[in-house]
Design a protein around this motif. Structure first.
Motif, PDB file in Angstrom:
ATOM      1  N   GLU A  20      27.975  45.449  45.556  1.00  0.00           N
ATOM      2  CA  GLU A  20      28.784  45.399  45.260  1.00  0.00           C
ATOM      3  C   GLU A  20      28.293  44.496  43.868  1.00  0.00           C
ATOM      4  OE1 GLU A  20      33.572  45.518  43.702  1.00  0.00           O
ATOM      5  OE2 GLU A  20      33.117  45.966  45.591  1.00  0.00           O
ATOM      6  N   ALA A  48      35.269  54.820  43.146  1.00  0.00           N
ATOM      7  CA  ALA A  48      35.342  54.246  44.576  1.00  0.00           C
ATOM      8  C   ALA A  48      36.928  53.994  44.465  1.00  0.00           C
ATOM      9  CB  ALA A  48      34.645  53.354  44.813  1.00  0.00           C
ATOM     10  N   LYS A  49      38.131  54.188  45.071  1.00  0.00           N
ATOM     11  CA  LYS A  49      39.281  53.763  44.708  1.00  0.00           C
ATOM     12  C   LYS A  49      39.200  53.301  46.652  1.00  0.00           C
ATOM     13  CE  LYS A  49      40.746  57.453  42.151  1.00  0.00           C
ATOM     14  NZ  LYS A  49      41.407  58.781  42.645  1.00  0.00           N
ATOM     15  N   ARG A  50      38.869  52.230  46.248  1.00  0.00           N
ATOM     16  CA  ARG A  50      38.529  50.653  47.774  1.00  0.00           C
ATOM     17  C   ARG A  50      40.119  51.233  48.951  1.00  0.00           C
ATOM     18  NH1 ARG A  50      35.574  45.964  45.508  1.00  0.00           N
ATOM     19  NH2 ARG A  50      37.146  46.428  43.815  1.00  0.00           N
ATOM     20  N   ALA A  51      41.021  50.891  47.779  1.00  0.00           N
ATOM     21  CA  ALA A  51      42.139  50.420  48.891  1.00  0.00           C
ATOM     22  C   ALA A  51      42.358  52.178  49.491  1.00  0.00           C
ATOM     23  CB  ALA A  51      43.092  50.046  47.375  1.00  0.00           C
ATOM     24  N   GLY A  53      40.042  54.421  50.316  1.00  0.00           N
ATOM     25  CA  GLY A  53      39.119  54.619  51.376  1.00  0.00           C
ATOM     26  C   GLY A  53      37.776  55.792  50.740  1.00  0.00           C
ATOM     27  N   TYR A  55      35.003  57.519  48.065  1.00  0.00           N
ATOM     28  CA  TYR A  55      33.800  56.533  47.601  1.00  0.00           C
ATOM     29  C   TYR A  55      33.503  58.153  47.061  1.00  0.00           C
ATOM     30  CZ  TYR A  55      34.521  52.745  49.820  1.00  0.00           C
ATOM     31  OH  TYR A  55      35.150  51.246  50.158  1.00  0.00           O
TER      32      TYR A  55
END
Length: 71
Positions: A20, A48-51, A53, A55
């Motif tokens: 990243e 991305a909304k990593r929390a 999951g 993308y």
């Protein structure tokens, strides 16, 4: 960003990445510099909304050589 290079048998292997990057503007310039040392380099951008999951679809900013599919 990710980079690939051949191993001793000549097979392409990931050297690093995906990693990243915090600044979009620097990614293509850094990738171009890395491309001087590795057979393949790719820099991309995606939401991305990593929390969660989740993308988004990748937008390639710089690519040199044949990098494996990011999907």
């Amino acid at each position: 960003m990710a980079a690939i290079d051949p191993d001793e048998a000549g097979d392409l292997q990931a050297v690093f990445g995906p990693a990243e990057q915090r600044r979009r503007a620097g990614d293509p310039n850094r990738a171009k510099t890395l491309a001087l040392n590795y057979i393949g380099v790719i820099a991309w951008l995606r939401e991305a909304k990593r929390a969660l999951g989740v993308y988004g679809r990748a937008m390639v900013l710089f690519q040199r050589s044949n990098e494996p599919d990011m999907e």
